[in-house]
Design an enzyme around this catalytic site. Sequence first.
Site, PDB file in Angstrom:
ATOM      1  N   SER A 195       0.860  -1.184   0.000  1.00 52.55           N
ATOM      2  CA  SER A 195       0.000   0.000   0.000  1.00 52.55           C
ATOM      3  C   SER A 195       0.895   1.233   0.000  1.00 52.55           C
ATOM      4  O   SER A 195       2.083   1.140   0.341  1.00 52.55           O
ATOM      5  CB  SER A 195      -0.841  -0.028   1.287  1.00 52.55           C
TER       6      SER A 195
ATOM      7  N   TYR B 109      -2.545   0.366  10.777  1.00 55.38           N
ATOM      8  CA  TYR B 109      -2.487  -0.040   9.371  1.00 55.38           C
ATOM      9  C   TYR B 109      -1.139   0.323   8.754  1.00 55.38           C
ATOM     10  O   TYR B 109      -0.522  -0.479   8.051  1.00 55.38           O
ATOM     11  CB  TYR B 109      -3.622   0.623   8.596  1.00 55.38           C
TER      12      TYR B 109
HETATM   13  N1  LIG Z   1      -8.911  -0.362  -0.848  1.00 57.50           N
HETATM   14  C1  LIG Z   1      -7.809   0.406  -0.805  1.00 57.50           C
HETATM   15  O1  LIG Z   1      -7.890   1.654  -0.900  1.00 57.50           O
HETATM   16  C2  LIG Z   1      -6.449  -0.246  -0.658  1.00 57.50           C
HETATM   17  C3  LIG Z   1      -5.304   0.533  -0.914  1.00 57.50           C
HETATM   18  C4  LIG Z   1      -4.045  -0.038  -0.794  1.00 57.50           C
HETATM   19  C5  LIG Z   1      -3.926  -1.376  -0.426  1.00 57.50           C
HETATM   20  N2  LIG Z   1      -5.050  -2.107  -0.176  1.00 57.50           N
HETATM   21  C6  LIG Z   1      -4.850  -3.505   0.228  1.00 57.50           C
HETATM   22  O2  LIG Z   1      -5.487  -4.365  -0.708  1.00 57.50           O
HETATM   23  C7  LIG Z   1      -5.722  -5.628  -0.077  1.00 57.50           C
HETATM   24  C8  LIG Z   1      -7.118  -6.094  -0.442  1.00 57.50           C
HETATM   25  O3  LIG Z   1      -8.072  -5.213   0.152  1.00 57.50           O
HETATM   26  P1  LIG Z   1      -9.324  -4.627  -0.660  1.00 57.50           P
HETATM   27  O4  LIG Z   1      -9.233  -3.157  -0.610  1.00 57.50           O
HETATM   28  O5  LIG Z   1      -9.463  -5.313  -1.963  1.00 57.50           O
HETATM   29  O6  LIG Z   1     -10.524  -5.030   0.355  1.00 57.50           O
HETATM   30  P2  LIG Z   1     -11.714  -6.087   0.214  1.00 57.50           P
HETATM   31  O7  LIG Z   1     -12.345  -6.156   1.575  1.00 57.50           O
HETATM   32  O8  LIG Z   1     -12.579  -5.761  -0.948  1.00 57.50           O
HETATM   33  O9  LIG Z   1     -10.964  -7.463  -0.073  1.00 57.50           O
HETATM   34  C9  LIG Z   1     -10.290  -8.142   0.954  1.00 57.50           C
HETATM   35  C10 LIG Z   1     -10.735  -9.578   0.983  1.00 57.50           C
HETATM   36  O10 LIG Z   1     -10.022 -10.219   2.036  1.00 57.50           O
HETATM   37  C11 LIG Z   1     -10.915 -11.076   2.730  1.00 57.50           C
HETATM   38  N3  LIG Z   1     -10.440 -11.255   4.100  1.00 57.50           N
HETATM   39  C12 LIG Z   1     -10.360 -10.319   5.084  1.00 57.50           C
HETATM   40  N4  LIG Z   1      -9.895 -10.884   6.200  1.00 57.50           N
HETATM   41  C13 LIG Z   1      -9.649 -12.190   5.918  1.00 57.50           C
HETATM   42  C14 LIG Z   1      -9.154 -13.280   6.667  1.00 57.50           C
HETATM   43  N5  LIG Z   1      -8.855 -13.159   7.970  1.00 57.50           N
HETATM   44  N6  LIG Z   1      -9.017 -14.488   6.051  1.00 57.50           N
HETATM   45  C15 LIG Z   1      -9.355 -14.625   4.746  1.00 57.50           C
HETATM   46  N7  LIG Z   1      -9.851 -13.639   3.994  1.00 57.50           N
HETATM   47  C16 LIG Z   1      -9.994 -12.429   4.574  1.00 57.50           C
HETATM   48  C17 LIG Z   1     -12.266 -10.379   2.675  1.00 57.50           C
HETATM   49  O11 LIG Z   1     -13.344 -11.305   2.843  1.00 57.50           O
HETATM   50  C18 LIG Z   1     -12.232  -9.750   1.280  1.00 57.50           C
HETATM   51  O12 LIG Z   1     -12.812 -10.604   0.308  1.00 57.50           O
HETATM   52  C19 LIG Z   1      -5.478  -5.420   1.418  1.00 57.50           C
HETATM   53  O13 LIG Z   1      -4.202  -5.952   1.770  1.00 57.50           O
HETATM   54  C20 LIG Z   1      -5.463  -3.906   1.560  1.00 57.50           C
HETATM   55  O14 LIG Z   1      -4.693  -3.496   2.662  1.00 57.50           O
HETATM   56  C21 LIG Z   1      -6.297  -1.586  -0.305  1.00 57.50           C
END
Ligand SMILES: NC(=O)c1ccc[n+]([C@@H]2O[C@H](COP(=O)([O-])OP(=O)(O)OC[C@H]3O[C@@H](n4cnc5c(N)ncnc54)[C@H](O)[C@@H]3O)[C@@H](O)[C@H]2O)c1
Length: 278
Positions: A147, A160
């Site tokens: 991130s 975070y």
């Molecule tokens: N959304 C943003 O702005 C953003 C920015 C930078 C990085 N990220 C990173 O992207 C990655 C994905 O997040 P996202 O934004 O797509 O969110 P999201 O919630 O849409 O997807 C995350 C998925 O992880 C699953 N999950 C959560 N905890 C879990 C666990 N304990 N065991 C198994 N599955 C689990 C959830 O069910 C979900 O399907 C994360 O590492 C997040 O930190 C997100």
Amino acid sequence: MTGWLEGNVALITGGGSGLGRAVAERFLDEGASVVVADRDPAKLSELVESAGGRADRIHTVEADVRSTADQHRAVSEAVARFGKLDTLVPNAGIWDYQRSITRLDGESLSAAFDELFAINVKGYLLAVEAAWRELVKTRGSIVMTLSNSAFYPNGGGPLYTASKHACRGLVLELAYELAPKVRVNGVAAGGMRTDLRGPESMGMADRSIETSFARSATTGDNPLLPLHDASVDPADFTAPYVLLASSANSSNITGAIIPVDGGIAARGFRTAAGGDDL
Ligand SMILES: NC(=O)c1ccc[n+]([C@@H]2O[C@H](COP(=O)([O-])OP(=O)(O)OC[C@H]3O[C@@H](n4cnc5c(N)ncnc54)[C@H](O)[C@@H]3O)[C@@H](O)[C@H]2O)c1
């Protein structure tokens, strides 16, 4: 035309929605078979139902990334179903909704730390522990979702931000430990519209980052970032994953992190946060 990942078998944690799902769909477009591990069975079913003719290249595993047994089961099922494992994408994560240290008491800080680090950091490490033996066999690679919070403040609160800095450490340490047989890289994604949730221990398990984006007005001709506002489609972040998973195109790259964040490094000075209000 053949894709960059023809014949590749990839395991993606947290691929049921958001960025992980976008990576899964892009990998399918590029010719890979994908195993998606997620704790939400409804999201997994929806992924398979919407896959159409490509469903035979998807395998789903209901798994919690905090469980070493679940992580090993995901790897075993990947190998049983598709014969091998080439790529691991540790990606499942939660956010802290930028809850600052000044708004946390010690008890809730302690509980939220344990929950968030167990998913965001331990979940990545357990995935690697479960997968590295198979990746050695294929001379495969690991692509971790990081991130902007792996480099800069204010993409989260201290929990975070520290968790993503820790994962940056994992990229470097594991790239060293697994060379030369397994490459380890990261993608430092910026803000995007997903279903990213918060810690259950902070009462934020049902909050979704999508609502935060929906509330904040788009900034028109004065974008938050040099290239755009922050609320981009997850599909716009997937190309670096394809590059780093493709041994034909990145065989000489390990320990690298590609920022895909709209140009945060190029935005210059902004104001300090706390000021006289502290
Ligand atoms: N959304 C943003 O702005 C953003 C920015 C930078 C990085 N990220 C990173 O992207 C990655 C994905 O997040 P996202 O934004 O797509 O969110 P999201 O919630 O849409 O997807 C995350 C998925 O992880 C699953 N999950 C959560 N905890 C879990 C666990 N304990 N065991 C198994 N599955 C689990 C959830 O069910 C979900 O399907 C994360 O590492 C997040 O930190 C997100």
